[in-house]
Scaffold this motif. Structure first.
Motif, mmCIF file in Angstrom:
data_model
loop_
_atom_site.group_PDB
_atom_site.id
_atom_site.type_symbol
_atom_site.label_atom_id
_atom_site.label_comp_id
_atom_site.label_asym_id
_atom_site.label_seq_id
_atom_site.Cartn_x
_atom_site.Cartn_y
_atom_site.Cartn_z
ATOM 1 N N VAL A 1 17.700 -16.632 -20.582
ATOM 2 C CA VAL A 1 18.594 -16.832 -21.741
ATOM 3 C C VAL A 1 19.076 -18.123 -22.134
ATOM 4 N N ILE B 1 19.962 -8.331 -27.144
ATOM 5 C CA ILE B 1 19.816 -10.165 -28.227
ATOM 6 C C ILE B 1 20.426 -10.686 -27.296
ATOM 7 N N MET B 2 19.979 -11.902 -27.229
ATOM 8 C CA MET B 2 20.311 -13.085 -26.432
ATOM 9 C C MET B 2 19.644 -14.166 -27.154
ATOM 10 N N PRO B 3 19.842 -15.744 -27.243
ATOM 11 C CA PRO B 3 19.448 -16.654 -27.113
ATOM 12 C C PRO B 3 18.419 -16.788 -26.201
ATOM 13 N N LYS B 4 16.624 -16.964 -26.449
ATOM 14 C CA LYS B 4 15.652 -16.599 -25.104
ATOM 15 C C LYS B 4 15.457 -17.975 -24.679
ATOM 16 N N SER C 1 8.629 -12.621 -27.433
ATOM 17 C CA SER C 1 9.390 -12.565 -28.226
ATOM 18 C C SER C 1 8.806 -11.914 -29.178
ATOM 19 N N THR D 1 14.472 -14.548 -29.866
ATOM 20 C CA THR D 1 15.617 -14.911 -29.214
ATOM 21 C C THR D 1 14.815 -13.354 -28.712
ATOM 22 N N SER E 1 22.806 -7.174 -31.137
ATOM 23 C CA SER E 1 23.522 -8.652 -30.841
ATOM 24 C C SER E 1 24.763 -8.748 -31.616
#
Ligand code: AMP
Ligand code: MG
Length: 339
Positions: A76, A98-101, A110, A115, A183
């Motif tokens: 992430v 859920i996090m920014p990938k 994804s 994310t 999220s």
């Protein structure tokens, strides 16, 4: 076509499954929630095989599974402070965040989003398999797209026979419904995208600011932006026409007495719900946890017995019950009679 093998949970079987995964194959894996269809999350070709085996739409993202918190950092771009708190409290366990990938996660994994959903399962076999692989594992539920999620190796075999080389049989899943998906919003907010065993009430111990996404309880319109892509698809539905009866036990009995015909099966909590009613029935559990564990097996059972018309007692709408209600609502195509 594969001659799908059923593997045990001994060291040799796990090493064999890990070898298949490192060669870019797909393997059925037990977790504490439901069985997953595992592949190397970094290997685009392997991940595409998951989508093909399930018949899953390409825009429905996969959850990436890790076995150690140290694996999170590379996956992430940013770890929100609340995510650290949630990981401390609920991992290993049935919570997906859920996090920014990062760039390491391919877009196929994804579902085209920037994310990624990450989870650290508590199931010993899943953890051992991920550790043996040394890479994170992308795994959606191991059912054909649209059918109920599998909670036994037999369910997986029924759906995936010939489509994948192997399934690890770890017995029946303890939780029985898929992970809670959340999220993060702003500094202090959690949005509940899919309810699961980690309940909204549990999450409120992290922050009072827990918002239940509209998609959890409502059928979203065609043009609404969906935050959790999986929730927009038809899901879990048996062949029977299912209606949830949201009422007291007494009102449920009265309703089915007047509406049931020769094609009707009742889905109730326990046998005693049906006392005095001469209608075939199937029980799915006396409390929220039992219902979570039994629900998908019962939905599959309805197909096996050829049920045509089902009236189901309504689960609780709080705690773990919200997860059961969310899945049953979809199985019923959102048909609810409120009395
Ligand atoms: P399954 O693994 O079959 O239980 O499906 C995973 C579900 O998690 C998806 O259908 C989505 O609803 C949700 N999900 C996974 N990744 C994301 C993401 N990046 N953003 C929003 N929802 C996600
Ligand atoms: Mg699924």
């Amino acid at each position: 076509m594969f001659d799908t093998k059923i593997l045990g949970t001994d060291e040799d079987s796990i090493a064999y499954a890990a070898k298949l995964l490192s060669q870019g194959e797909v393997v059925g894996m037990p977790t504490e929630t439901v069985y997953g269809l595992a592949a190397n999350a970094f290997d685009e070709a392997a991940v595409r095989k998951i989508f093909a085996a399930k018949g899953r739409p390409a825009d429905n993202p996969l959850i990436v599974h890790i076995s150690d918190i140290s694996q999170l950092e590379g996956l992430v771009d940013r770890i929100p402070p609340l995510a650290v708190k949630c990981a401390e409290k609920f991992w290993a366990g049935p919570l997906t965040m859920i996090m920014p990938k990062s760039e390491k996660i391919p877009m196929v994994t994804s579902g085209g989003l920037d994310t990624v959903g990450i989870r650290m399962p508590s199931h010993k076999v899943a953890r051992a398999l991920i550790s043996a692989c040394g890479f994170p594992i992308a795994a959606p539920s191991a059912n054909l797209s649209g059918s109920p999620s599998p909670t036994t190796a037999q369910h997986v075999l029924n759906d995936m026979h010939g489509r994948i080389p192997a399934i690890i049989d770890g017995g029946a899943c303890g939780v029985g419904v898929e992970s809670t998906v959340i999220s993060f919003e702003g500094e202090d907010g959690i949005r509940l995208l899919r309810p699961g065993f980690i309940s909204a009430e549990d999450l409120m111990e992290i922050t009072p600011n827990v918002l239940i996404d509209k998609g959890v309880l409502e059928k979203l319109g065609e043009n609404v932006k969906v935050r959790s892509p999986g929730m927009k698809y038809k899901h879990y539905a048996p062949k029977a026409d299912v209606t949830i009866i949201d009422s007291s036990l007494e009102a449920f009995r009265e309703y089915v007495k007047t509406h049931a015909d020769n094609d009707t099966t009742l889905m109730v909590f326990t046998d005693s719900d049906c006392e005095g009613l001469d209608i075939p029935h199937i029980c799915y559990g006396a409390n929220d946890e039992e219902q979570a564990k039994e629900l998908f097996d019962v939905l599959r059972e309805l197909d096996i017995i050829g049920a045509k018309k089902v009236y189901a007692r309504c689960p609780n709408k709080d705690g773990v019950g919200l997860a059961v209600y969310n899945r049953l609502l979809r199985a019923a195509g959102f048909q609810v009679v409120k009395l």
